[in-house]
Design an enzyme around this catalytic site. Structure first.
Site, PDB file in Angstrom:
ATOM      1  N   LYS A  66      -0.180  63.228 -56.818  1.00  0.00           N
ATOM      2  CA  LYS A  66      -0.712  62.184 -55.926  1.00  0.00           C
ATOM      3  C   LYS A  66       0.093  62.057 -54.624  1.00  0.00           C
ATOM      4  CE  LYS A  66      -3.014  59.445 -59.464  1.00  0.00           C
ATOM      5  NZ  LYS A  66      -3.194  58.146 -60.124  1.00  0.00           N
ATOM      6  N   ASP A 102      -7.234  53.642 -57.066  1.00  0.00           N
ATOM      7  CA  ASP A 102      -6.696  53.080 -58.324  1.00  0.00           C
ATOM      8  C   ASP A 102      -6.657  51.548 -58.296  1.00  0.00           C
ATOM      9  OD1 ASP A 102      -6.299  55.411 -59.750  1.00  0.00           O
ATOM     10  OD2 ASP A 102      -4.243  55.695 -59.040  1.00  0.00           O
ATOM     11  N   GLY A 130       4.153  55.744 -59.403  1.00  0.00           N
ATOM     12  CA  GLY A 130       2.950  55.993 -58.609  1.00  0.00           C
ATOM     13  C   GLY A 130       1.818  55.015 -58.900  1.00  0.00           C
ATOM     14  N   ARG A 152      12.631  49.043 -64.980  1.00  0.00           N
ATOM     15  CA  ARG A 152      13.849  49.455 -65.689  1.00  0.00           C
ATOM     16  C   ARG A 152      14.963  49.785 -64.689  1.00  0.00           C
ATOM     17  NH1 ARG A 152      12.851  54.641 -69.315  1.00  0.00           N
ATOM     18  NH2 ARG A 152      12.491  55.516 -67.247  1.00  0.00           N
TER      19      ARG A 152
HETATM   20  P1  NDP Z   1       5.526  57.362 -63.032  1.00  0.00           P
HETATM   21  O1  NDP Z   1       6.191  58.458 -63.796  1.00  0.00           O
HETATM   22  O2  NDP Z   1       5.353  57.496 -61.566  1.00  0.00           O
HETATM   23  O3  NDP Z   1       6.331  55.976 -63.269  1.00  0.00           O
HETATM   24  C1  NDP Z   1       6.723  55.620 -64.542  1.00  0.00           C
HETATM   25  C2  NDP Z   1       7.233  54.158 -64.544  1.00  0.00           C
HETATM   26  O4  NDP Z   1       7.409  53.769 -65.895  1.00  0.00           O
HETATM   27  C3  NDP Z   1       8.560  53.938 -63.843  1.00  0.00           C
HETATM   28  O5  NDP Z   1       8.563  52.667 -63.245  1.00  0.00           O
HETATM   29  C4  NDP Z   1       9.557  54.002 -65.029  1.00  0.00           C
HETATM   30  O6  NDP Z   1      10.750  53.267 -64.796  1.00  0.00           O
HETATM   31  C5  NDP Z   1       8.746  53.314 -66.093  1.00  0.00           C
HETATM   32  N1  NDP Z   1       9.123  53.650 -67.474  1.00  0.00           N
HETATM   33  C6  NDP Z   1       8.967  54.830 -68.109  1.00  0.00           C
HETATM   34  N2  NDP Z   1       9.375  54.732 -69.404  1.00  0.00           N
HETATM   35  C7  NDP Z   1       9.812  53.459 -69.574  1.00  0.00           C
HETATM   36  C8  NDP Z   1      10.331  52.742 -70.676  1.00  0.00           C
HETATM   37  N3  NDP Z   1      10.502  53.322 -71.882  1.00  0.00           N
HETATM   38  N4  NDP Z   1      10.666  51.434 -70.509  1.00  0.00           N
HETATM   39  C9  NDP Z   1      10.480  50.835 -69.307  1.00  0.00           C
HETATM   40  N5  NDP Z   1       9.986  51.462 -68.220  1.00  0.00           N
HETATM   41  C10 NDP Z   1       9.641  52.754 -68.355  1.00  0.00           C
HETATM   42  O7  NDP Z   1       4.117  57.152 -63.788  1.00  0.00           O
HETATM   43  P2  NDP Z   1       2.766  56.574 -63.141  1.00  0.00           P
HETATM   44  O8  NDP Z   1       3.127  55.382 -62.348  1.00  0.00           O
HETATM   45  O9  NDP Z   1       1.998  57.666 -62.495  1.00  0.00           O
HETATM   46  O10 NDP Z   1       1.906  56.164 -64.451  1.00  0.00           O
HETATM   47  C11 NDP Z   1       2.234  55.016 -65.236  1.00  0.00           C
HETATM   48  C12 NDP Z   1       1.154  54.779 -66.297  1.00  0.00           C
HETATM   49  O11 NDP Z   1      -0.081  54.387 -65.704  1.00  0.00           O
HETATM   50  C13 NDP Z   1       0.831  56.003 -67.156  1.00  0.00           C
HETATM   51  O12 NDP Z   1       0.758  55.567 -68.500  1.00  0.00           O
HETATM   52  C14 NDP Z   1      -0.532  56.447 -66.660  1.00  0.00           C
HETATM   53  O13 NDP Z   1      -1.272  57.081 -67.696  1.00  0.00           O
HETATM   54  C15 NDP Z   1      -1.157  55.114 -66.288  1.00  0.00           C
HETATM   55  N6  NDP Z   1      -2.241  55.230 -65.283  1.00  0.00           N
HETATM   56  C16 NDP Z   1      -3.510  54.816 -65.633  1.00  0.00           C
HETATM   57  C17 NDP Z   1      -4.549  54.882 -64.726  1.00  0.00           C
HETATM   58  C18 NDP Z   1      -5.910  54.427 -65.155  1.00  0.00           C
HETATM   59  O14 NDP Z   1      -6.884  54.701 -64.426  1.00  0.00           O
HETATM   60  N7  NDP Z   1      -6.064  53.732 -66.258  1.00  0.00           N
HETATM   61  C19 NDP Z   1      -4.358  55.399 -63.351  1.00  0.00           C
HETATM   62  C20 NDP Z   1      -2.969  55.768 -63.060  1.00  0.00           C
HETATM   63  C21 NDP Z   1      -1.977  55.700 -64.010  1.00  0.00           C
HETATM   64  P3  NDP Z   1      12.030  53.905 -63.984  1.00  0.00           P
HETATM   65  O15 NDP Z   1      11.687  53.746 -62.524  1.00  0.00           O
HETATM   66  O16 NDP Z   1      13.158  53.091 -64.416  1.00  0.00           O
HETATM   67  O17 NDP Z   1      12.098  55.355 -64.420  1.00  0.00           O
END
Ligand code: NDP
Length: 271
Positions: A66, A102, A130, A152
């Site tokens: 993205k 989104d 993202g 986190r």
């Molecule tokens: P990214 O990898 O860009 O970001 C992940 C985020 O999750 C970060 O803020 C990270 O924190 C946090 N994180 C990961 N693991 C943990 C944990 N165990 N405890 C707390 N925080 C955690 O992912 P995306 O933003 O692209 O996607 C996030 C979710 O959204 C996914 O599950 C994706 O499938 C879903 N999604 C759904 C859509 C829909 O249409 N329904 C569209 C887009 C996404 P840190 O910064 O500390 O690493």
């Protein structure tokens, strides 16, 4: 000639987008073909250009491309520009328009499908990746009473709060900073549910009448939705509605026709 579209990502085999857009096309009588495209991790731009050169009209972009799509676009909608992430490309001759649908998809699912009015409510957005970036502006445009971002890694939440501050009041921090606060709408935009984990939320975070929304979708309740259910959330929703609504918004951008999302959601739930 049938217009060609696709969703591009890596991995991509699991994507429901071809099924959703095929249903939209059938329902609206649009002559289009929508497939999926696996791009090698180091060849996103090349794959996009090949698809465009072969007459493709547009692409949906998913993980992990993205931000690359945002860089590749020659013109951006304001919501995509701010999000620094693009999930929809529309080819206009040599030009590439980048949009991010989104957030509009999430807002439509919450307000129209779930009947939850965001205006005047206290929102907690968990995550600063993202997905979180893409939904902040459309949520702020609904004029909530309060908007908090928890992550986190708190520095990433602070960075997002700074970026969007001109568009509304935001506060940011880690999960411990939420102690003693209650929210009407709690959105999980982290990928924690993918790993069957749960961010360390205080158990009193859900106000009475609150909606807990997990962007992740699948069979059964995610760890976040299970936690919400046992800690006072009144309504639970997963991200299937957002998925279908963001697709409908892309379809509208490409074709100028808004499909009816409800039968498509019902069809996906029955699979
Ligand atoms: P990214 O990898 O860009 O970001 C992940 C985020 O999750 C970060 O803020 C990270 O924190 C946090 N994180 C990961 N693991 C943990 C944990 N165990 N405890 C707390 N925080 C955690 O992912 P995306 O933003 O692209 O996607 C996030 C979710 O959204 C996914 O599950 C994706 O499938 C879903 N999604 C759904 C859509 C829909 O249409 N329904 C569209 C887009 C996404 P840190 O910064 O500390 O690493």
């Amino acid at each position: 000639m049938t217009d060609r579209y696709a969703v591009i990502g890596n991995p991509i085999a699991h994507s429901k987008s071809p099924l959703i857009h095929a249903e939209f096309a059938r329902q609206t009588g649009q002559d289009l073909n929508y497939t999926s495209l696996l791009a090698p991790l180091d060849a996103f731009a090349r794959c996009v250009r090949e698809f465009q050169a072969a007459g493709g009209k547009g692409l949906n972009v998913t993980v992990p491309f993205k931000q690359e799509a945002w860089k590749l676009a020659t013109r951006l909608t304001p919501r995509a520009e701010l999000a620094q992430a693009v999930n929809t490309l529309k080819f206009e001759g040599e030009a590439i328009l980048g949009d991010n649908t989104d957030g509009a998809g999430l807002v439509r699912d919450i307000s129209a499908n779930l009947g939850f009015a965001i205006q005047g409510k206290r929102i907690l957005l968990m995550g600063a990746g993202g997905a979180a970036r893409g939904v902040i502006l459309p949520l702020l445009e609904q004029r909530p009473a309060l908007f908090a971002i928890a992550n986190r890694t708190p520095a990433r939440a602070h960075e997002l709060a700074r970026l969007f501050l001109p568009h509304g009041e935001l506060c940011s921090g880690d999960y411990a900073s939420l102690a003693g606060q209650h929210f009407d709408l709690v959105i999980n935009a982290t990928s924690s549910s993918l790993h069957d984990e749960l961010p360390p939320l205080p158990d009193k975070v859900f106000a009475s009448g609150s909606l807990a929304y997990d962007m992740m979708y699948g069979k059964g309740l995610t760890p976040f939705l299970q936690f919400a259910q046992t800690n006072g959330a009144a309504q639970l929703a997963d991200g299937l509605g957002m998925l279908v609504e963001q697709a409908a918004e892309s379809f509208f951008l490409w074709r100028g026709v808004r499909p009816d999302t409800r039968p498509v959601m019902a069809m996906l739930k029955s699979l």
